[in-house]
Design an enzyme around this catalytic site. Structure first.
Site: not given
Length: 299
Positions: A140, A177
């Protein structure tokens, strides 16, 4: 020993959607070679299940996703290979390269990751310097940093003193996240003390936050925490870190085989949870195993 089954636990919506997409692809394209570019989610059991459906995972820490795309051969133009990009996000150039090559492309990037990427692009256009709080080399983070080479990665508070940036630019801070709320708060408080013209957006996804909050708010009687999750799963490891921060003995377990008897000595209350990328069936299997092992069954 009392057992508390923490909720929520197990798959988040992003993982459910990504896994459902893969199952649909396997059914619709039985004659195509099918490749996952990077682990769909960080859990070995899911990777095994997808392999049984004919979807092979291509992930190599020594080669970029772009290089992996280069390595895929098209043997039959009428049935070109299918590539599925993982839920963690992939840089747009690699996705474009796959399409230009003639591969059939599916992108399962989590909606929360996409929202973060869109916001970063918007802030860059507005003239902001971007600080990104994340884990170095996590997929990510890699996909986010690929948006613009000016983005500065902050992994720990220790990185802040080494930051060099244009003083006149406003600063926008966002994050991976799946980091822990403790990490976000510690780093942002330090940044506030160093920079004046700075904005923050906490982008910890709802599923990760809900699971973290559940661990933070565990009953005070809990003296042992077990988190069911893969060793590669960042969100699962963060749950363990939160337990440790609360001064509770905490362990990450990825199956029943790595559970150690000595963990339970002199313990009275066990709490069990699992990460966003852990299949519900696996978490339930571990819970049933422990209930039988400890001779008890509680909520």
């Amino acid at each position: 020993m009392k057992i508390i089954k923490i909720t929520p636990r197990g798959f988040c919506k992003g993982v459910v959607d990504a896994y459902a997409t893969c199952k649909k692809i396997a059914k619709l394209y039985p004659n195509h070679e099918k490749y996952l570019i990077g682990w769909l989610v960080h859990n070995k059991e899911i990777i095994k299940e997808l392999e049984e459906l004919g979807i092979q995972t291509k992930d190599d820490k020594n080669h970029s996703r772009s290089e992996i795309i280069d390595s895929i051969e098209i043997k039959d133009k009428n049935n070109p290979p299918i590539v599925i990009f993982s839920a963690h996000g992939t840089d747009q150039k690699t996705i474009d390269k796959a399409r230009e090559k003639g591969l059939v492309v599916f992108d399962t990037t989590c909606i929360y990751v996409t929202k973060t990427h869109d916001l970063i692009k918007e802030k860059i256009e507005q003239g902001y310097q971007i600080f990104y709080i994340g884990v170095n080399n996590h997929p990510e983070t890699i996909s986010t940093l690929s948006i613009d080479k000016s983005i500065i990665l902050i992994e720990t508070v220790n990185d802040i003193e080494n930051i060099r940036t244009e003083s006149e630019k406003p600063i926008f801070v966002t994050n991976q996240t799946t980091i822990s709320i403790y990490e976000f708060e510690e780093i942002t408080e330090t940044l506030k003390s160093k920079y004046k013209n700075i904005e923050f957006k906490n982008d910890i996804c709802n599923a990760a936050k809900d699971r973290q909050d559940a661990v933070i708010n565990m009953p005070s009687e809990v003296d042992l925490l077990l988190v069911v999750g893969d060793i590669k799963s960042n969100n699962s490891k963060k749950l363990v870190e939160i337990g440790i921060k609360k001064q509770i003995e905490s362990h990450l377990i990825w199956n029943t085989k790595n559970i150690k008897d000595e963990w339970f000595i002199n313990k009275k209350c066990l709490a069990i949870t699992s990460g966003c990328s852990t299949p519900t069936w696996l978490a339930n299997y571990v819970i049933i195993f422990l209930e039988k092992k400890l001779g008890t069954a509680n909520d």
